[in-house]
Design a protein around this motif. Sequence first.
Motif: not given
Length: 60
Positions: A47-49, A51-53, A55-57, A60
């Motif tokens: 889940t953390d991975l 959400i992090s992906t 947010i990064r998307t 950017n």
Amino acid sequence: MKGSTKFLKDVSTEMKRVSWPKRKELVRYTAVVIATVTFIAIFFAITDLGISTLIRTILN
């Protein structure tokens, strides 16, 4: 001093009344706890991975 002696006697009496699990039950319960903790840790890592992906998307 007298109060602490009575307390320790009461603790000893209560410990004799405790219904301790058998070895087989203890092993089973331990396996269930380890499996549950592992599952939850993997779930939150994924889940953390995700959400992090996400947010990064977005950023950017």
